[in-house]
Motif scaffolding. Structure first.
Motif, PDB file in Angstrom:
ATOM      1  N   PRO A  53       0.808  -1.234   0.000  1.00  0.00           N
ATOM      2  CA  PRO A  53       0.000   0.000   0.000  1.00  0.00           C
ATOM      3  C   PRO A  53       0.839   1.281   0.000  1.00  0.00           C
ATOM      4  N   ILE A  54       1.918   1.316   0.776  1.00  0.00           N
ATOM      5  CA  ILE A  54       2.721   2.554   0.802  1.00  0.00           C
ATOM      6  C   ILE A  54       3.486   2.721  -0.514  1.00  0.00           C
ATOM      7  N   TYR A  55       3.939   1.602  -1.104  1.00  0.00           N
ATOM      8  CA  TYR A  55       4.603   1.698  -2.413  1.00  0.00           C
ATOM      9  C   TYR A  55       3.618   2.312  -3.424  1.00  0.00           C
ATOM     10  N   ILE A  56       2.393   1.807  -3.389  1.00  0.00           N
ATOM     11  CA  ILE A  56       1.395   2.269  -4.367  1.00  0.00           C
ATOM     12  C   ILE A  56       1.032   3.738  -4.114  1.00  0.00           C
ATOM     13  N   GLU A  57       0.918   4.092  -2.834  1.00  0.00           N
ATOM     14  CA  GLU A  57       0.587   5.490  -2.522  1.00  0.00           C
ATOM     15  C   GLU A  57       1.679   6.424  -3.043  1.00  0.00           C
ATOM     16  N   ARG A  58       2.927   6.030  -2.856  1.00  0.00           N
ATOM     17  CA  ARG A  58       4.024   6.899  -3.320  1.00  0.00           C
ATOM     18  C   ARG A  58       4.052   6.981  -4.852  1.00  0.00           C
ATOM     19  N   GLU A 332      -6.759  -4.862   3.760  1.00  0.00           N
ATOM     20  CA  GLU A 332      -6.287  -3.581   3.218  1.00  0.00           C
ATOM     21  C   GLU A 332      -5.968  -3.726   1.721  1.00  0.00           C
ATOM     22  N   LEU A 333      -5.334  -4.848   1.365  1.00  0.00           N
ATOM     23  CA  LEU A 333      -4.963  -5.065  -0.046  1.00  0.00           C
ATOM     24  C   LEU A 333      -6.214  -5.193  -0.923  1.00  0.00           C
ATOM     25  N   CYS A 334      -7.228  -5.909  -0.406  1.00  0.00           N
ATOM     26  CA  CYS A 334      -8.456  -6.093  -1.195  1.00  0.00           C
ATOM     27  C   CYS A 334      -9.135  -4.751  -1.446  1.00  0.00           C
ATOM     28  N   ALA A 335      -9.190  -3.903  -0.399  1.00  0.00           N
ATOM     29  CA  ALA A 335      -9.826  -2.590  -0.546  1.00  0.00           C
ATOM     30  C   ALA A 335      -9.058  -1.753  -1.571  1.00  0.00           C
ATOM     31  N   LEU A 336      -7.733  -1.833  -1.490  1.00  0.00           N
ATOM     32  CA  LEU A 336      -6.901  -1.050  -2.412  1.00  0.00           C
ATOM     33  C   LEU A 336      -7.044  -1.575  -3.845  1.00  0.00           C
ATOM     34  N   ALA A 337      -7.131  -2.888  -3.978  1.00  0.00           N
ATOM     35  CA  ALA A 337      -7.294  -3.483  -5.317  1.00  0.00           C
ATOM     36  C   ALA A 337      -8.600  -2.979  -5.942  1.00  0.00           C
TER      37      ALA A 337
END
Ligand SMILES: NC(=O)c1ccc[n+]([C@@H]2O[C@H](COP(=O)([O-])OP(=O)(O)OC[C@H]3O[C@@H](n4cnc5c(N)ncnc54)[C@H](O)[C@@H]3O)[C@@H](O)[C@H]2O)c1
Length: 354
Positions: A53-58, A332-337
């Motif tokens: 999640p932090i990698y993706i946010e950045r 968290e990963l599912c929500a982000l996906a």
């Protein structure tokens, strides 16, 4: 706390698609996904998918350049790699590969990388080189989350070091350690699980020892073995930051806290080509390692393990049972996906308690 178990390939493919949905180039997405899932597979959850999640946010906020391609300048057996703010795994993988290529020509090769980002476990890069017959050293600096021995506040990174030694057959010996008592990610994991942390891992914002994970995350992580871990972190910061032309100390951007600048992390890699020497030193190495494993086990231990052995055992178990992911991380990963428009095709995961 529950763990969910997934087939490695499905987790990797999911992470790859999620990274790809941010516009990250296919090769980089593949590499980052592989490095994160490899960490979970080896039981190093602190550097696994919990970081996605932090990698993706950045990436989404433009803090990391999605399209950057590292460039390399060589001079004899040395190379300088400019990561141009690409994903850390891409820069580290390129730099480790360059060191190995130089070792093919010169017997030994080194590379230093600047303008990079968090690249996960250093063992990932060193192990891959060792499986190809290179003795490999990999290190990185990191944002200040640790205090120096005798210090009260954050002043240096938990700067990690990995050394991998190839063996004639079987998995390499891989020592892969942070210069802190534990990687800060382990404190993040403890906080997620609602668990306290052992004394000696961290101090609160006032520099007082704490066993509350959240307080240590606000305060600072402690070095391993006092001045030794502290000194190791300092030396790595000099090599990977000051001498590599990357940021060092408090100038390194914090992946979680600084949104005004790239991290500008630096790495150093060394490779020595041992392929042709393996026949010669292999038997002596195996004999030596056996004497280590033959040391009588202390109370509470089954046997003396070689560096890298716990991770190798975890990897073999994960290949049989599935790769473990903490349930809250999975949610968290599912929500982000979903947010990224990426389908989550993995079947109903098997539940396991830890
Ligand atoms: N990229 C970054 O900025 C960064 C920063 C810090 C740490 N890290 C990574 O975090 C990871 C975890 O670091 P850590 O210091 O918390 O690791 P750790 O304390 O779990 O130590 C791991 C090392 O100790 C060995 N080991 C563990 N138990 C053993 C046993 N019983 N017998 C023999 N050997 C044993 C392992 O094989 C491994 O080499 C590493 O992969 C490191 O590269 C990365």
């Amino acid at each position: 706390m529950s763990l969910l178990l997934f087939p490695r390939e499905e987790l990797t493919a999911l992470a790859e698609r999620m990274l790809g949905a941010t516009g990250l180039a296919e090769h980089a997405a593949e590499l980052v996904a592989e490095s994160l899932v490899d960490a979970d597979r080896r039981g190093v959850a602190s550097h696994g998918l919990i970081r996605l999640p932090i990698y993706i946010e950045r990436l989404r906020k433009g803090m990391v350049d999605r399209t950057a391609v590292p460039t390399v300048k060589t001079s004899g057996a040395r190379a300088g790699v400019d990561g141009h703010n690409a994903m850390g795994a891409l820069v580290a993988s390129e730099a480790m590969g360059v060191a190995c290529a130089l070792a093919d020509d010169y017997g030994i090769g080194t590379s230093v990388a600047c303008h990079s980002n968090h690249c996960g476990t250093m063992g990932f890069y060193a192990r891959r080189a060792a499986t190809k017959g290179y003795l490999a050293v990999a290190m990185s600096n990191a944002p200040v989350t640790m205090t120096y021995h005798g210090g009260r506040t954050r002043a240096v990174g938990t700067n990690p070091l990995a050394v991998a030694i190839p063996r004639p057959a079987g998995s390499p010996v891989v020592l892969d350690v942070a210069s802190s008592a534990v990687a800060r990610g382990k404190i993040i994991v403890a906080e997620r699980k609602g668990e306290s942390i052992p004394a000696g891992w961290g101090v609160d914002p006032d520099g007082r020892p704490t066993t509350v994970a959240a307080e240590a995350l606000e305060g600072a992580v402690l070095p391993f073995a006092g001045p030794k871990g502290s000194g190791l972190a300092l030396v790595i910061d000099v090599l990977c930051g000051v001498l590599a032309g990357a940021a060092s100390g408090p100038d390194i951007g914090d992946m979680y806290e600084n949104w005004d600048r790239p991290q500008n992390v630096g790495h150093v890699f060394l490779a020595a080509r041992l392929t042709e020497l393996l026949d010669r030193y292999g038997p002596a190495l195996e004999e030596f390692l056996q004497t280590v494993q033959d040391v009588p086990a202390a109370e509470g231990f089954d046997s003396v393990l070689l560096p890298g052995e716990p991770e190798e055992r975890a990897a073999q178990l994960a290949d049989r049972r599935g790769v473990p992911v903490v349930a809250s991380t999975w949610t968290e990963l599912c929500a982000l996906a979903r947010e990224l428009g990426v389908e989550v095709p993995v079947g109903a995961p098997e539940l396991s308690s830890s």
